[in-house]
Design a protein around this motif. Structure first.
Motif, PDB file in Angstrom:
ATOM      1  N   LEU A   1      47.994 -58.794 -19.581  1.00  0.00           N
ATOM      2  CA  LEU A   1      46.970 -58.901 -20.665  1.00  0.00           C
ATOM      3  C   LEU A   1      45.690 -58.240 -20.171  1.00  0.00           C
ATOM      4  N   GLU A   2      45.199 -58.347 -18.983  1.00  0.00           N
ATOM      5  CA  GLU A   2      44.165 -57.569 -18.554  1.00  0.00           C
ATOM      6  C   GLU A   2      44.219 -56.205 -18.493  1.00  0.00           C
ATOM      7  N   LYS A   3      45.251 -55.652 -17.932  1.00  0.00           N
ATOM      8  CA  LYS A   3      45.486 -54.178 -18.172  1.00  0.00           C
ATOM      9  C   LYS A   3      45.538 -53.596 -19.511  1.00  0.00           C
ATOM     10  N   LYS A   4      46.059 -54.480 -20.326  1.00  0.00           N
ATOM     11  CA  LYS A   4      46.082 -54.093 -22.060  1.00  0.00           C
ATOM     12  C   LYS A   4      44.643 -54.104 -22.456  1.00  0.00           C
ATOM     13  N   ARG A   5      43.958 -55.117 -22.114  1.00  0.00           N
ATOM     14  CA  ARG A   5      42.697 -55.167 -22.660  1.00  0.00           C
ATOM     15  C   ARG A   5      41.743 -53.914 -22.128  1.00  0.00           C
TER      16      ARG A   5
ATOM     17  N   LYS B   1      39.257 -48.758 -23.214  1.00  0.00           N
ATOM     18  CA  LYS B   1      39.142 -47.065 -22.820  1.00  0.00           C
ATOM     19  C   LYS B   1      39.555 -46.430 -23.954  1.00  0.00           C
ATOM     20  N   LEU B   2      40.174 -46.329 -24.961  1.00  0.00           N
ATOM     21  CA  LEU B   2      40.815 -45.727 -25.906  1.00  0.00           C
ATOM     22  C   LEU B   2      39.712 -45.772 -26.902  1.00  0.00           C
ATOM     23  N   LYS B   3      38.983 -47.079 -26.988  1.00  0.00           N
ATOM     24  CA  LYS B   3      38.015 -47.351 -28.036  1.00  0.00           C
ATOM     25  C   LYS B   3      36.714 -46.231 -27.566  1.00  0.00           C
ATOM     26  N   ARG B   4      36.513 -46.409 -26.202  1.00  0.00           N
ATOM     27  CA  ARG B   4      35.221 -45.456 -25.948  1.00  0.00           C
ATOM     28  C   ARG B   4      35.615 -44.069 -26.085  1.00  0.00           C
ATOM     29  N   LYS B   5      37.006 -43.580 -26.021  1.00  0.00           N
ATOM     30  CA  LYS B   5      37.100 -41.978 -26.321  1.00  0.00           C
ATOM     31  C   LYS B   5      37.179 -41.920 -27.819  1.00  0.00           C
ATOM     32  N   ALA B   6      37.583 -43.074 -28.457  1.00  0.00           N
ATOM     33  CA  ALA B   6      37.656 -42.625 -29.979  1.00  0.00           C
ATOM     34  C   ALA B   6      36.203 -42.227 -30.709  1.00  0.00           C
ATOM     35  N   ASP B   7      35.296 -43.363 -30.060  1.00  0.00           N
ATOM     36  CA  ASP B   7      33.947 -43.361 -29.941  1.00  0.00           C
ATOM     37  C   ASP B   7      33.107 -42.062 -29.906  1.00  0.00           C
ATOM     38  N   LYS B   8      33.415 -41.563 -28.623  1.00  0.00           N
ATOM     39  CA  LYS B   8      32.978 -40.582 -28.073  1.00  0.00           C
ATOM     40  C   LYS B   8      33.233 -39.257 -29.136  1.00  0.00           C
ATOM     41  N   LYS B   9      34.449 -39.113 -29.604  1.00  0.00           N
ATOM     42  CA  LYS B   9      34.994 -38.117 -30.343  1.00  0.00           C
ATOM     43  C   LYS B   9      34.163 -38.181 -31.830  1.00  0.00           C
ATOM     44  N   ASP B  10      33.935 -39.618 -32.119  1.00  0.00           N
ATOM     45  CA  ASP B  10      33.206 -39.401 -33.582  1.00  0.00           C
ATOM     46  C   ASP B  10      31.762 -39.138 -33.683  1.00  0.00           C
ATOM     47  N   GLU B  11      31.297 -39.127 -32.335  1.00  0.00           N
ATOM     48  CA  GLU B  11      29.886 -38.525 -32.410  1.00  0.00           C
ATOM     49  C   GLU B  11      29.706 -37.106 -31.325  1.00  0.00           C
ATOM     50  N   PRO B  12      30.185 -36.160 -31.950  1.00  0.00           N
ATOM     51  CA  PRO B  12      30.268 -34.977 -31.001  1.00  0.00           C
ATOM     52  C   PRO B  12      28.707 -34.261 -30.830  1.00  0.00           C
ATOM     53  N   GLY B  13      27.788 -34.616 -31.799  1.00  0.00           N
ATOM     54  CA  GLY B  13      26.484 -34.234 -31.637  1.00  0.00           C
ATOM     55  C   GLY B  13      25.630 -35.007 -30.674  1.00  0.00           C
TER      56      GLY B  13
END
Length: 71
Positions: free
Chosen positions: A15-19, A24-36
């Motif tokens: 469960l800890e690994k999954k969390r 990490k995937l959420k951070r990457k997605a947020d980083k992609k959404d804000e390219p500026g």
């Protein structure tokens, strides 16, 4: 002496690994959404300048556009 519940411990680790993976995937997605955004949250130079071509000087002293083509 009590027996260790290895299945419970394994489930908690999974469960800890999954969390962590989801975060990490959420951070990457947020980083992609804000390219500026830059490293420190400042807008990057490309977004700031827009479509305007930047003029620079070549080593021989002539002016050139952003692509390096002499005028």
């Amino acid at each position: 002496m009590a027996k260790t519940n290895f299945q419970y411990e394994r489930r908690q680790k999974d469960l800890e690994k999954k969390r962590k993976k989801e975060e990490k995937l959420k951070r990457k997605a947020d980083k992609k959404d804000e390219p500026g955004e830059g490293v420190e949250g400042e807008p990057s130079k490309a977004v700031e300048d827009g479509d305007e071509a930047e003029e620079t000087e070549t080593p021989d002293g002539d002016e050139a556009d952003a692509a390096g083509q002499p005028k």
